[in-house]
Every structure is written in C-alpha cells, then in structure tokens.
Design a protein around this motif. Structure first.
Motif, PDB file in Angstrom:
ATOM      1  N   LYS A  74       0.834  -1.207   0.000  1.00 49.51           N
ATOM      2  CA  LYS A  74       0.000   0.000   0.000  1.00 49.51           C
ATOM      3  C   LYS A  74       0.863   1.249   0.000  1.00 49.51           C
ATOM      4  O   LYS A  74       0.593   2.217  -0.729  1.00 49.51           O
ATOM      5  N   GLU A  75       1.915   1.248   0.808  1.00 47.81           N
ATOM      6  CA  GLU A  75       2.819   2.394   0.882  1.00 47.81           C
ATOM      7  C   GLU A  75       3.537   2.616  -0.447  1.00 47.81           C
ATOM      8  O   GLU A  75       3.657   3.756  -0.925  1.00 47.81           O
ATOM      9  N   MET A  76       4.026   1.537  -1.053  1.00 43.34           N
ATOM     10  CA  MET A  76       4.747   1.656  -2.324  1.00 43.34           C
ATOM     11  C   MET A  76       3.839   2.206  -3.421  1.00 43.34           C
ATOM     12  O   MET A  76       4.243   3.067  -4.211  1.00 43.34           O
ATOM     13  N   GLU A  77       2.616   1.711  -3.481  1.00 42.57           N
ATOM     14  CA  GLU A  77       1.692   2.150  -4.523  1.00 42.57           C
ATOM     15  C   GLU A  77       1.291   3.608  -4.348  1.00 42.57           C
ATOM     16  O   GLU A  77       1.202   4.363  -5.325  1.00 42.57           O
ATOM     17  N   LYS A  78       1.069   3.995  -3.102  1.00 39.19           N
ATOM     18  CA  LYS A  78       0.680   5.383  -2.823  1.00 39.19           C
ATOM     19  C   LYS A  78       1.833   6.348  -3.068  1.00 39.19           C
ATOM     20  O   LYS A  78       1.650   7.430  -3.645  1.00 39.19           O
ATOM     21  N   LYS A  79       3.029   5.971  -2.654  1.00 38.79           N
ATOM     22  CA  LYS A  79       4.186   6.862  -2.725  1.00 38.79           C
ATOM     23  C   LYS A  79       4.759   6.972  -4.130  1.00 38.79           C
ATOM     24  O   LYS A  79       5.166   8.064  -4.565  1.00 38.79           O
ATOM     25  N   TYR A  80       4.795   5.844  -4.860  1.00 39.37           N
ATOM     26  CA  TYR A  80       5.492   5.830  -6.146  1.00 39.37           C
ATOM     27  C   TYR A  80       4.585   5.593  -7.353  1.00 39.37           C
ATOM     28  O   TYR A  80       5.059   5.624  -8.487  1.00 39.37           O
ATOM     29  N   HIS A  81       3.315   5.306  -7.120  1.00 38.80           N
ATOM     30  CA  HIS A  81       2.358   5.083  -8.206  1.00 38.80           C
ATOM     31  C   HIS A  81       2.780   3.916  -9.094  1.00 38.80           C
ATOM     32  O   HIS A  81       2.764   3.993 -10.329  1.00 38.80           O
ATOM     33  N   VAL A  82       3.184   2.844  -8.447  1.00 39.20           N
ATOM     34  CA  VAL A  82       3.538   1.607  -9.138  1.00 39.20           C
ATOM     35  C   VAL A  82       2.588   0.509  -8.676  1.00 39.20           C
ATOM     36  O   VAL A  82       1.801   0.698  -7.750  1.00 39.20           O
ATOM     37  N   THR A  83       2.676  -0.640  -9.317  1.00 37.13           N
ATOM     38  CA  THR A  83       1.900  -1.803  -8.897  1.00 37.13           C
ATOM     39  C   THR A  83       2.766  -2.680  -7.995  1.00 37.13           C
ATOM     40  O   THR A  83       3.904  -3.001  -8.352  1.00 37.13           O
ATOM     41  N   ALA A  84       2.228  -3.049  -6.842  1.00 40.07           N
ATOM     42  CA  ALA A  84       2.970  -3.889  -5.896  1.00 40.07           C
ATOM     43  C   ALA A  84       2.138  -5.114  -5.538  1.00 40.07           C
ATOM     44  O   ALA A  84       1.095  -4.992  -4.894  1.00 40.07           O
ATOM     45  N   HIS A  85       2.585  -6.275  -5.988  1.00 40.97           N
ATOM     46  CA  HIS A  85       1.946  -7.536  -5.634  1.00 40.97           C
ATOM     47  C   HIS A  85       2.617  -8.105  -4.386  1.00 40.97           C
ATOM     48  O   HIS A  85       3.743  -7.718  -4.046  1.00 40.97           O
ATOM     49  N   THR A  86       1.955  -9.024  -3.719  1.00 40.95           N
ATOM     50  CA  THR A  86       2.533  -9.641  -2.522  1.00 40.95           C
ATOM     51  C   THR A  86       2.407 -11.157  -2.579  1.00 40.95           C
ATOM     52  O   THR A  86       1.457 -11.692  -3.154  1.00 40.95           O
ATOM     53  N   ILE A  87       3.390 -11.831  -1.980  1.00 42.39           N
ATOM     54  CA  ILE A  87       3.348 -13.288  -1.810  1.00 42.39           C
ATOM     55  C   ILE A  87       3.847 -13.595  -0.403  1.00 42.39           C
ATOM     56  O   ILE A  87       5.009 -13.331  -0.081  1.00 42.39           O
ATOM     57  N   ALA A  88       2.990 -14.147   0.420  1.00 46.14           N
ATOM     58  CA  ALA A  88       3.386 -14.554   1.767  1.00 46.14           C
ATOM     59  C   ALA A  88       3.928 -15.980   1.696  1.00 46.14           C
ATOM     60  O   ALA A  88       3.254 -16.886   1.195  1.00 46.14           O
ATOM     61  N   ALA A  89       5.161 -16.161   2.158  1.00 50.81           N
ATOM     62  CA  ALA A  89       5.785 -17.486   2.093  1.00 50.81           C
ATOM     63  C   ALA A  89       6.809 -17.634   3.204  1.00 50.81           C
ATOM     64  O   ALA A  89       7.505 -16.674   3.551  1.00 50.81           O
ATOM     65  N   ASP A  90       6.891 -18.829   3.754  1.00 50.48           N
ATOM     66  CA  ASP A  90       7.916 -19.166   4.738  1.00 50.48           C
ATOM     67  C   ASP A  90       9.123 -19.694   3.960  1.00 50.48           C
ATOM     68  O   ASP A  90       9.109 -20.818   3.465  1.00 50.48           O
TER      69      ASP A  90
END
Length: 267
Positions: free
Chosen positions: A47-63
């Motif tokens: 959320k911070e990256m998208e708001k600050k830089y106007h890019v798309t940021a996907h996430t993957i939660a993994a151990d």
C-alpha cells in the motif's frame, strides 16, 4: 535495459535491505513483487509503495525456510502472469552461538534453507524463463562473511561463502545469454539482523553502517551486470578485509571469534 516498468521480485522485502531495494526500484517507476512471511506486513508495504510511487505492488506470503516456498512463489507468479525481470534474493539471517553447544539443529538447518536452499531453488525456477526471453537480472545478497570462516556464526558464514561462490560461477555460465547475476557483499549494517541474531552487543556490529547506500550500491551493480560488489565497510573494516587473505587462518578465526562474543562491543 531501462528500469522503468520492469518488475522486481524481492524476498525479505519489508525488513532491512529489502525495504531499501523496494524504495529504489519503485522510485524508478518499476513494479514490485514483495515476498515475506507475514501477509499484514506485506500488505502495508504494498500500500505504501503504490501510494508513494504510483507503481503496482503484488505480494506473496511465504515461509522461506520451507522446501516448497520457491515453487509456491514461482507458481503464484505464473498463475497471475507476473513476469519477473529482476530477482533480488535478499532474505537471510544469522545467529550467534557455539555450533555444538548452543545452536539447535532447527536453528541452523532453517538458516541454511533460507540463506542457501531457497535462493538456489528460485534461480533454478526463474533463470530458464529469463534466458528464454534473453533478458533478466539477479542480485544475490551475500556478505563479507563469505571471505572467511566465522566461529560463533559458523553456519551463517558458510552459507554466505556458498552464495558468493555459486553466484560467481553461475554469472559466468550466463555469459552471452542477456541475463546477469550479481553478488552483493555488505559489511555490518544497522538493520534488524543484529538484534534477531543476538549480535547487537558484539564488536562486529559496534560500527554498523546505514543500509541505504549499501542497497543502492547493490542495485546499481545489478543494473550494470557486475559480478561482485562490496559495500558498507567503514574504517578498520576496510583494512581488515584487505588483510584477510594473508592473515594466518588461526589468527583470523581468533579475531572473528572475539568480535562476535556477546558483550565484546564494550571491550
């Protein structure tokens, strides 16, 4: 290769160097795939990256200590059509303690999985796609620890020796493919690494440096396709690293041992 509109997958994205790599890449207009263990932290970072830089940021939660983590990450990217242009194997950790008398089996094998096994698996999976496209960049975060044995962090130093040797060998194998592999070897930095590894009160981290210029140096080296980059060394650390190849091995190990003893920062 322009940084703009390229997608970087960063492991360990919301801690230490990972946040710096994310900032650097997003600031250039690049999209992100953020990988870490805790989904809520990934969501907040995205959320911070998208708001600050106007890019798309996907996430993957993994151990990343799980043998299935790399395949999970790769499958998620494939299923969603996310092309990985830059793979930044940043996640890793250490831990202070006597190998036989203090460190547990679980602690050291988990470290080996995160520092060695998962980056190896990720490259096995993503590199063929990069080679097929004729473009791509990999940055593996090693350490200046790779250049010597590390009593009281025996497995950590050994994992980083692997990362550097493996990265350098593969970088040669990638010649003329359009794909490059770079190895970043930082000195001690002011991140959560020292606290997590029980090293915050050791002489090794008494003069830890800011991770931001280290991340920038690593990112720039990756963009230029360099094989190795050392960064974050200050003062006597620079001298020590130059002497490392010529010091008698026992003297070297005594020095490293003393620097990594708890409480040595005050000695």
């Amino acid at each position: 290769m322009s940084k703009s509109k390229k997608t970087a997958l960063i492991t360990g994205s919301y801690g230490g160097l990972g946040t710096r790599f994310a900032d650097i890449h997003a600031a250039s207009g690049g999209d992100l795939i953020l990988v870490g263990r805790v989904q809520t932290k990934l969501d907040a970072q995205a959320k911070e990256m998208e708001k600050k830089y106007h890019v798309t940021a996907h996430t993957i939660a993994a151990d990343l200590s799980s043998p299935d983590a790399a395949q999970q990450i790769y499958n998620t990217c494939k299923e969603n059509g996310w092309n990985v242009d830059y793979l930044i194997n940043n996640a890793g950790y250490g831990g202070q303690g006597d190998f036989a008398r203090e460190r547990t089996m679980e602690q050291d094998l988990s470290m080996i999985a995160v520092n060695v096994e998962t980056p190896t698996r990720l490259c096995k999976l993503f590199l063929p796609d990069m080679i097929k496209r004729g473009s791509g960049k990999v940055l593996n975060v090693s350490s200046t620890a790779a250049t010597m044995p590390g009593p009281l962090q025996a497995c950590y130093y050994a994992t980083k020796a692997y990362v550097t040797s493996w990265s350098n060998a593969v970088s040669r194998e990638l010649k003329d493919t359009g794909v490059t592999m770079t190895c970043l070897m930082p000195g001690a930095m002011s991140t959560g690494f020292a606290n997590a590894g029980g090293l915050s009160d050791t002489a090794l981290f008494a003069n830890a440096t800011d991770p931001t210029p280290v991340a920038q140096a690593g990112y720039d080296a990756m963009m230029k396709g360099k094989m190795n980059i050392t960064a974050g060394l200050v003062g006597i650390q620079k001298i020590f690293m130059k002497l490392t190849p010529i010091l008698p091995k026992k003297m070297l190990m005594d020095n490293v041992y003393n620097m990594q003893m708890r409480g040595s920062a005050k000695k």
